[in-house]
Design a protein around this motif. Structure first.
Motif, mmCIF file in Angstrom:
data_model
loop_
_atom_site.group_PDB
_atom_site.id
_atom_site.type_symbol
_atom_site.label_atom_id
_atom_site.label_comp_id
_atom_site.label_asym_id
_atom_site.label_seq_id
_atom_site.Cartn_x
_atom_site.Cartn_y
_atom_site.Cartn_z
ATOM 1 N N LEU A 42 -7.579 8.685 -5.234
ATOM 2 C CA LEU A 42 -8.981 8.915 -4.392
ATOM 3 C C LEU A 42 -8.774 9.139 -2.986
ATOM 4 C CD1 LEU A 42 -12.365 7.129 -5.165
ATOM 5 C CD2 LEU A 42 -11.635 8.265 -2.975
ATOM 6 N N VAL A 43 -8.961 10.107 -2.494
ATOM 7 C CA VAL A 43 -8.598 10.420 -0.853
ATOM 8 C C VAL A 43 -9.880 10.426 -0.081
ATOM 9 C CG1 VAL A 43 -7.442 11.984 0.558
ATOM 10 C CG2 VAL A 43 -6.751 11.682 -1.795
ATOM 11 N N THR A 44 -10.247 9.583 0.619
ATOM 12 C CA THR A 44 -11.513 9.518 1.320
ATOM 13 C C THR A 44 -11.219 10.573 2.715
ATOM 14 O OG1 THR A 44 -10.976 7.679 3.121
ATOM 15 C CG2 THR A 44 -11.915 7.202 0.777
ATOM 16 N N ALA A 82 -6.904 16.728 3.038
ATOM 17 C CA ALA A 82 -6.643 18.003 2.109
ATOM 18 C C ALA A 82 -5.416 18.216 1.922
ATOM 19 C CB ALA A 82 -7.364 19.462 2.925
ATOM 20 N N GLU A 83 -4.307 17.975 2.738
ATOM 21 C CA GLU A 83 -2.987 18.371 2.505
ATOM 22 C C GLU A 83 -2.337 17.187 1.490
ATOM 23 O OE1 GLU A 83 -0.307 21.013 2.300
ATOM 24 O OE2 GLU A 83 -1.905 21.422 3.691
ATOM 25 N N LEU A 110 1.151 18.476 6.256
ATOM 26 C CA LEU A 110 2.102 18.137 5.210
ATOM 27 C C LEU A 110 3.199 17.173 5.457
ATOM 28 C CD1 LEU A 110 3.089 18.994 2.443
ATOM 29 C CD2 LEU A 110 4.473 20.945 3.580
ATOM 30 N N GLU A 111 3.463 16.932 6.716
ATOM 31 C CA GLU A 111 4.685 15.932 6.887
ATOM 32 C C GLU A 111 3.993 14.420 6.786
ATOM 33 O OE1 GLU A 111 7.892 17.510 10.087
ATOM 34 O OE2 GLU A 111 5.632 17.540 10.627
ATOM 35 N N VAL A 169 2.519 9.808 2.652
ATOM 36 C CA VAL A 169 1.633 8.973 2.076
ATOM 37 C C VAL A 169 1.998 9.106 0.503
ATOM 38 C CG1 VAL A 169 -0.853 9.136 1.141
ATOM 39 C CG2 VAL A 169 -0.385 9.592 3.661
ATOM 40 N N LEU A 170 2.375 10.267 0.320
ATOM 41 C CA LEU A 170 2.515 10.368 -1.310
ATOM 42 C C LEU A 170 3.859 9.495 -1.787
ATOM 43 C CD1 LEU A 170 1.596 11.948 -3.744
ATOM 44 C CD2 LEU A 170 0.726 12.434 -1.559
#
Length: 253
Positions: A11-13, A21-22, A225-226, A231-232
């Motif tokens: 879940l991305v707030t 979005a990225e 993206l960086e 985060v990922l």
């Protein structure tokens, strides 16, 4: 980065635009099912869902003002109904409150910034822990907070109010990480520096990131993206022994 994960729900707030979005795009490429939370950007959120659901249903958009407790509870219940319990929460939603010195900031600005950036992050983290905790039958999980290097530099002359809210998020990260580590939940934060997103334009200075990032050791602003890659990584099992960390993604600043 891409992972072999094919089943987890993220879940991305604040997931309809910019860094959020990225993160959603990269998470889908990495095998996650993603819930995209938005408060006002319905068109952007649903366009992103359409973009990512071309071959199969892997994303779902939910409107929720994360400063409202009942709405947050409903969002997590809807997520559970659509994709199952949340495995990864990314507390990305945030507002700056615009530029103002402390002598000019209003109570309404303070309330707006703290309600979203602090109360919202607490409420979402609370609901995530309730779903994730092994103590109550959950499978464990990860929470990644999107903080800011402003929390360490203070935002003097521009947005001390915003920096203070991110300082609170850092404290939430450190405290919650220690509180739930034994329950199978890792809690970390990414602290971006100057990143080329519309945050600066929305605050009234579209060229701010490029202008100020020229003074950093790497001499340029970061990209969404960086930040998403960081985060990922924190969300992934590759970071399985990392909790309570605040990772600066700021070009050396």
């Amino acid at each position: 980065m891409e992972t072999a994960n094919k089943t987890k729900t993220m879940l991305v707030t604040g997931g309809s635009r910019g860094i959020g979005a990225e993160i959603a795009r990269l998470a889908v490429r990495s095998g996650y099912r993603v819930v995209i939370n938005y408060a006002n950007s319905a068109e952007a959120a649903h366009a992103l869902v359409d973009e990512l659901n071309i071959t199969r249903i892997v994303t779902h958009a939910i409107r929720c003002d994360i400063s409202e407790e009942a709405s947050v509870v409903d969002m997590f219940a809807e997520t559970n109904a659509v994709f199952g319990p949340v495995d990864v929460l990314v507390n990305n939603a945030g507002v700056t409150g615009g530029f103002a010195k402390v002598c000019d900031v209003t109570a309404q600005t303070l309330s707006d910034v703290m309600s979203t950036n602090v109360i919202g992050a607490f409420l979402c983290s609370r609901e995530a822990v309730c779903q994730m905790s092994k103590r109550t039958g959950g499978a464990g999980g990860a929470i990644v907070n999107v903080s800011s290097r402003a929390s360490q530099y203070g935002g003097a002359g521009e947005w001390v109010h915003y920096a203070a809210s991110k300082g609170a998020m850092d404290t939430l990260t450190l405290g919650l990480a220690r509180e739930v580590a034994s329950e199978g939940i890792r809690v970390n934060a990414v602290a971006p520096g100057f990143v080329d997103t519309d945050l600066h334009a929305n605050a009234g200075d579209a060229d701010r990131a490029t202008r100020l990032a020229a003074q950093t050791p790497m001499g340029r602003p970061g990209t969404s993206l960086e930040i998403a890659n960081t985060v990922l990584w924190l969300a992934d099992d590759a970071a399985s022994y990392v909790t309570g960390a605040i990772v600066a993604a700021a070009g050396g600043r």
